[in-house]
Design a protein around this motif. Sequence first.
Motif, mmCIF file in Angstrom:
data_model
loop_
_atom_site.group_PDB
_atom_site.id
_atom_site.type_symbol
_atom_site.label_atom_id
_atom_site.label_comp_id
_atom_site.label_asym_id
_atom_site.label_seq_id
_atom_site.Cartn_x
_atom_site.Cartn_y
_atom_site.Cartn_z
ATOM 1 N N ALA A 1 -64.804 -72.037 -45.295
ATOM 2 C CA ALA A 1 -63.841 -71.254 -44.510
ATOM 3 C C ALA A 1 -62.526 -71.038 -45.240
ATOM 4 N N PHE A 2 -62.217 -71.903 -46.222
ATOM 5 C CA PHE A 2 -60.925 -71.821 -46.897
ATOM 6 C C PHE A 2 -61.094 -71.907 -48.412
ATOM 7 N N LEU A 3 -60.145 -71.362 -49.123
ATOM 8 C CA LEU A 3 -60.110 -71.500 -50.570
ATOM 9 C C LEU A 3 -59.664 -72.916 -50.933
ATOM 10 N N PRO A 4 -60.093 -73.429 -52.087
ATOM 11 C CA PRO A 4 -59.771 -74.823 -52.455
ATOM 12 C C PRO A 4 -58.284 -75.131 -52.441
ATOM 13 N N GLU A 5 -57.448 -74.154 -52.800
ATOM 14 C CA GLU A 5 -56.012 -74.414 -52.894
ATOM 15 C C GLU A 5 -55.288 -74.298 -51.551
ATOM 16 N N GLN A 6 -55.997 -73.855 -50.513
ATOM 17 C CA GLN A 6 -55.357 -73.701 -49.211
ATOM 18 C C GLN A 6 -55.188 -75.053 -48.522
ATOM 19 N N GLU A 7 -53.987 -75.336 -48.073
ATOM 20 C CA GLU A 7 -53.723 -76.565 -47.332
ATOM 21 C C GLU A 7 -53.640 -76.225 -45.843
ATOM 22 N N GLU A 8 -54.800 -76.217 -45.207
ATOM 23 C CA GLU A 8 -54.889 -75.818 -43.814
ATOM 24 C C GLU A 8 -55.403 -76.973 -42.959
ATOM 25 N N HIS A 9 -55.464 -76.748 -41.654
ATOM 26 C CA HIS A 9 -55.978 -77.734 -40.717
ATOM 27 C C HIS A 9 -57.039 -77.092 -39.826
ATOM 28 N N PHE A 10 -57.852 -77.922 -39.197
ATOM 29 C CA PHE A 10 -58.802 -77.445 -38.195
ATOM 30 C C PHE A 10 -58.777 -78.421 -37.015
ATOM 31 N N LYS B 1 -59.127 -71.327 -38.461
ATOM 32 C CA LYS B 1 -58.663 -69.961 -38.709
ATOM 33 C C LYS B 1 -58.972 -69.539 -40.136
ATOM 34 N N GLY B 2 -60.152 -69.944 -40.586
ATOM 35 C CA GLY B 2 -60.599 -69.572 -41.929
ATOM 36 C C GLY B 2 -61.439 -68.321 -41.906
ATOM 37 N N LEU B 3 -62.248 -68.147 -42.956
ATOM 38 C CA LEU B 3 -63.080 -66.960 -43.079
ATOM 39 C C LEU B 3 -64.122 -66.925 -41.970
ATOM 40 N N PRO B 4 -64.452 -65.742 -41.468
ATOM 41 C CA PRO B 4 -65.439 -65.626 -40.386
ATOM 42 C C PRO B 4 -66.802 -66.127 -40.832
ATOM 43 N N PHE B 5 -67.584 -66.596 -39.862
ATOM 44 C CA PHE B 5 -68.943 -67.061 -40.118
ATOM 45 C C PHE B 5 -69.885 -66.319 -39.194
ATOM 46 N N ASP B 6 -70.963 -65.769 -39.767
ATOM 47 C CA ASP B 6 -71.964 -65.072 -38.966
ATOM 48 C C ASP B 6 -73.272 -65.850 -39.051
ATOM 49 N N PRO B 7 -73.666 -66.564 -37.996
ATOM 50 C CA PRO B 7 -74.884 -67.370 -38.046
ATOM 51 C C PRO B 7 -76.142 -66.544 -38.266
ATOM 52 N N ASN B 8 -76.088 -65.274 -37.905
ATOM 53 C CA ASN B 8 -77.274 -64.437 -38.067
ATOM 54 C C ASN B 8 -77.573 -64.126 -39.529
ATOM 55 N N ARG B 9 -76.610 -64.416 -40.412
ATOM 56 C CA ARG B 9 -76.823 -64.139 -41.823
ATOM 57 C C ARG B 9 -77.383 -65.340 -42.568
ATOM 58 N N VAL B 10 -77.530 -66.461 -41.864
ATOM 59 C CA VAL B 10 -78.101 -67.651 -42.495
ATOM 60 C C VAL B 10 -79.605 -67.483 -42.579
ATOM 61 N N GLU B 11 -80.172 -67.668 -43.771
ATOM 62 C CA GLU B 11 -81.607 -67.520 -43.960
ATOM 63 C C GLU B 11 -82.355 -68.637 -43.243
ATOM 64 N N GLU B 12 -83.548 -68.296 -42.731
ATOM 65 C CA GLU B 12 -84.388 -69.304 -42.092
ATOM 66 C C GLU B 12 -84.933 -70.253 -43.149
ATOM 67 N N PHE B 13 -84.823 -71.575 -42.884
ATOM 68 C CA PHE B 13 -85.357 -72.563 -43.811
ATOM 69 C C PHE B 13 -86.864 -72.666 -43.637
ATOM 70 N N SER B 14 -87.594 -72.687 -44.748
ATOM 71 C CA SER B 14 -89.046 -72.806 -44.724
ATOM 72 C C SER B 14 -89.449 -74.100 -45.407
ATOM 73 N N ALA B 15 -89.981 -75.047 -44.619
ATOM 74 C CA ALA B 15 -90.419 -76.322 -45.193
ATOM 75 C C ALA B 15 -91.559 -76.110 -46.163
ATOM 76 N N GLU B 16 -92.469 -75.181 -45.857
ATOM 77 C CA GLU B 16 -93.611 -74.925 -46.725
ATOM 78 C C GLU B 16 -93.164 -74.459 -48.111
ATOM 79 N N GLN B 17 -92.216 -73.491 -48.114
ATOM 80 C CA GLN B 17 -91.739 -72.990 -49.400
ATOM 81 C C GLN B 17 -90.956 -74.048 -50.164
#
Length: 501
Positions: A57-66, A84-100
């Motif tokens: 959500a934040f760049l390494p040099e950012q001194e922020e809080h959550f 208040k960091g970068l937006p996150f869209d859960p729908n863009r997370v790839e499905e994990f495949s144990a078989e693969q």
Amino acid sequence: MGNKNISSLHLPVSLKYLPAAQAYIEELGRLVNFSRKDITLFNVAVEEAITNVIKHAFLPEQEEHFDILCEINSIEFKVIIRDKGLPFDPNRVEEFSAEQSLEGIEQRGLGFKLMKGSVDKISFHNLGYGGKEVRLIKFVDQKHIDEYFKESQMEAYEEPTHIDKKNLVKILFTTMLLKPEQAIEISQCAYRTYGYTYFMENIYYPERLIEMNKTGELICSVAVTDETNEVMGHAALEFLGKRSKVPELGMAFTKPKFRGQGCMTRLNELLDELAGKRGIKGIMADAVTTHPFSQKALHKCGYKACGIRLAMDPPKTFKGMKDQGTQRESMIIVYKKLVDQDVEIYAPMHHKSMIEKIYNNIGLDAIINTPKNLKEEKDKFVQSDIEVEVMESIAWACLYVNAVGKYFEEEIKQRVRELCMKKIEVIELQIDMCDNNLMKCVPQLEMFGFFFAGVLPDDDKQFLVLQYLNNVPIDYDKIVCAFEFSQELKAYVKNCDPNQM
């Protein structure tokens, strides 16, 4: 622990503070008597959510809080992680495949899968300039209704073959708010009426019903016989999520042997009275379209059609009805006005006539304007504010468009694409007609495949409802509409549906 207990932590964005956060969750878990296993699982989800904030959500040099906010009561333990960091869209997370993964193929999404598997509910909320939230909920261990009774006591009700209204023996009964000792019977009745198909699972947990009535998330009403105090029927107002200001009438059922006694009419009168005392402007409900009976019952209680949600639920089976087929269940959206309201909205010119008819039908006075072209407004936000609600159990999702940013078209296309890839069959979209800037985007949305569903009045907003079908076939002839206006509405929706062309 009937009342909400709320506490919070304000921490720097650093993995060094992760153990402190986990210790905090562990101590609160003990307060609600979580087992060691449940505490460990919950902390897996919390650790993953916090790590995502710190690393992405934040760049390494950012001194922020959550912030970590915790709410606990007798039915659930809720953790909200807000930043208040970068937006996150859960729908863009790839499905994990144990078989693969076993085959040596590099996989992403394991942490997200673990997070989802460690809690009972998880949701993500982008709040525009307000940042974003991850909400994790784990229920306190409670008994499901089938643990209270023998299997023979949970069988579906026998449906009466015919109700002879002329010779019906009237039964004296009283309506009242739900008493704690009635909750078990209500859950049993719900199970015997719906099976395990009612989408709001809390109705099957008596302790949750009691707690949600205490917190105000539900107002449950019951009809009981004067002679034996047997429960005859039940109905509730649901103040949940986005519908917290204009509640939804739901959880409605009458035991078959008491049908024709007027239980539902009297329960509605009680709920109307209670809603009026709270200053609630109106109540909405969804009526099935496989048969006309629920539409007629709601119409008798003053509800009028304002939209049609196509294919909202998986196919339903009703005893004694032939040719139900496998089509998903469409719903008539109905609304009952409790107080007079003056409404001023913006509506796309090509829908203005139908929207005007809908407001006339539900009895609201509406001034309907045409959206004005104010180009500078769209560039005020770089990122759009779009909340996503997903109900995987019924393959349905809703997009709530709160603000339109510079890249709105791309954001909507991306969300629709990702939801379709996750096999969501129906995507609803709600957008406020009181906002001129939002209404200008309706033609764009219709170009993407969204089409008219209706309107939903709210306390201080008026939502235009659009819908998108992900390769879901609709036979409009199988959608039963009990009244002339809902038939006109169905014809209008069909004419707007790009899949019918």
